[in-house]
Design an enzyme around this catalytic site. Structure first.
Site, short mmCIF file in Angstrom:
data_model
loop_
_atom_site.label_atom_id
_atom_site.label_comp_id
_atom_site.label_asym_id
_atom_site.label_seq_id
_atom_site.Cartn_x
_atom_site.Cartn_y
_atom_site.Cartn_z
N LYS A 13 11.19 35.94 44.45
CA LYS A 13 9.73 35.78 44.45
C LYS A 13 9.35 34.29 44.40
O LYS A 13 8.53 33.84 45.19
CB LYS A 13 9.10 36.53 43.26
CG LYS A 13 9.39 38.02 43.25
CD LYS A 13 8.70 38.72 42.09
CE LYS A 13 9.18 38.30 40.72
NZ LYS A 13 10.60 38.60 40.44
N ARG A 127 21.63 31.00 39.62
CA ARG A 127 20.39 30.22 39.74
C ARG A 127 20.45 28.93 38.91
O ARG A 127 20.92 28.93 37.78
CB ARG A 127 19.20 31.05 39.26
CG ARG A 127 17.93 30.20 39.19
CD ARG A 127 16.68 30.97 39.04
NE ARG A 127 16.73 32.01 38.05
CZ ARG A 127 15.90 33.03 38.01
NH1 ARG A 127 14.98 33.15 38.94
NH2 ARG A 127 15.99 33.93 37.07
N ARG A 164 15.68 42.68 31.41
CA ARG A 164 14.60 42.42 32.38
C ARG A 164 14.61 43.47 33.48
O ARG A 164 13.56 43.91 33.93
CB ARG A 164 14.75 41.01 32.96
CG ARG A 164 14.32 39.93 31.98
CD ARG A 164 14.90 38.57 32.29
NE ARG A 164 14.47 38.06 33.58
CZ ARG A 164 15.11 37.09 34.23
NH1 ARG A 164 16.21 36.55 33.73
NH2 ARG A 164 14.65 36.66 35.38
#
Ligand code: AP5
Length: 207
Positions: A13, A127, A164
């Site tokens: 996103k 990441r 999450r």
């Protein structure tokens, strides 16, 4: 254009929002970035959000709704916005509807970036984020250039990622039928290179 980006953690996103807002000329409104900025600044809100975020919990609806209500009435959001990470629960989606109706404006589309859980772990564990300008890298797919300082997000530990994902399936997925029933939902397969995903998103928007 008034857009929402939805998808599981690590779906891309943030990566896609940064590309699309350049194209569309609207602000990128990421509740995750806003909350991380509050944590870094040590505000009261940041102190409340910090532990919840680190453990992969959602921040309470009233806090996030208040934050977004204030942000979308700022001058730069009058011509449109791209919401990333909000709404994340059905009450947040309903509160956004109410706020937009009160302002007599409407959403143009809700883009769901579809990525299966199996691909998420690799994306998140690889990441790296550059605190200087917020650029998102990946150790394998998009490595940071030499000399650029990068950090690992506090909520990218495996236990927090699991939590999450659980929250995404339980609390966020119910907003998908909500927007589907309004004819706003556009599904984009996120399992492709970032460039190809951008092309798919622009095509889904008819741009
Ligand atoms: P937030 O910051 O919104 O996190 P998230 O939704 O979990 O999403 P991520 O930022 O982890 O992933 P992303 O989809 O942006 O993927 P990215 O582009 O980085 O929220 C964090 C926390 O804040 C929440 O857990 C919650 O506590 C709180 N919060 C925020 N909003 C809230 C709300 N509305 N209500 C309540 N609480 C809220 O990409 C991931 C990696 O993959 C990167 O390394 C990237 O380089 C790589 N990558 C991206 N695209 C591709 C591709 N196509 N191929 C290969 N690799 C790719």
């Amino acid at each position: 254009m008034r857009l929402i980006l939805v998808g599981p953690p690590g779906a891309g996103k943030g990566t896609q929002a940064k590309r699309l807002v350049e194209h569309l000329g609207v602000p990128h409104i990421s509740t995750g970035d806003m909350l991380r900025a509050a944590v870094k600044a040590g505000t009261e809100l940041g102190k409340k959000a910090d532990e919840l975020m680190k453990s992969g919990q959602l921040v309470p609806d009233d806090i996030v709704i208040g934050m977004v209500r204030e942000r979308i009435v700022e001058p730069d959001a009058q011509k449109g916005f791209m919401l990333d990470g909000f709404p994340r629960t059905r009450p947040q989606a309903e509160a956004l509807d109410t706020a937009l109706q009160a302002a007599d404006v409407a959403l143009d589309a809700v883009i769901l970036i579809d990525v299966a859980d199996e691909a998420i772990e690799k994306r998140i564990t690889g990441r790296r984020c550059a605190p200087a300008d917020g650029t998102i890298y990946h150790v394998e797919y998009d490595p940071p250039p030499p000399g650029v300082e990068v950090i690992i997000r506090a909520d990218d530990r495996p236990e927090a990622v699991k939590e999450r994902l659980t929250k995404y399936h339980r609390d966020t997925k119910p907003i998908i039928p909500f927007y589907e029933s309004k004819g706003l939902l556009k599904r984009v397969d996120g399992l492709a290179s970032p460039d190809d995903v951008t092309k798919r998103m622009l095509a889904a928007l008819g741009i």
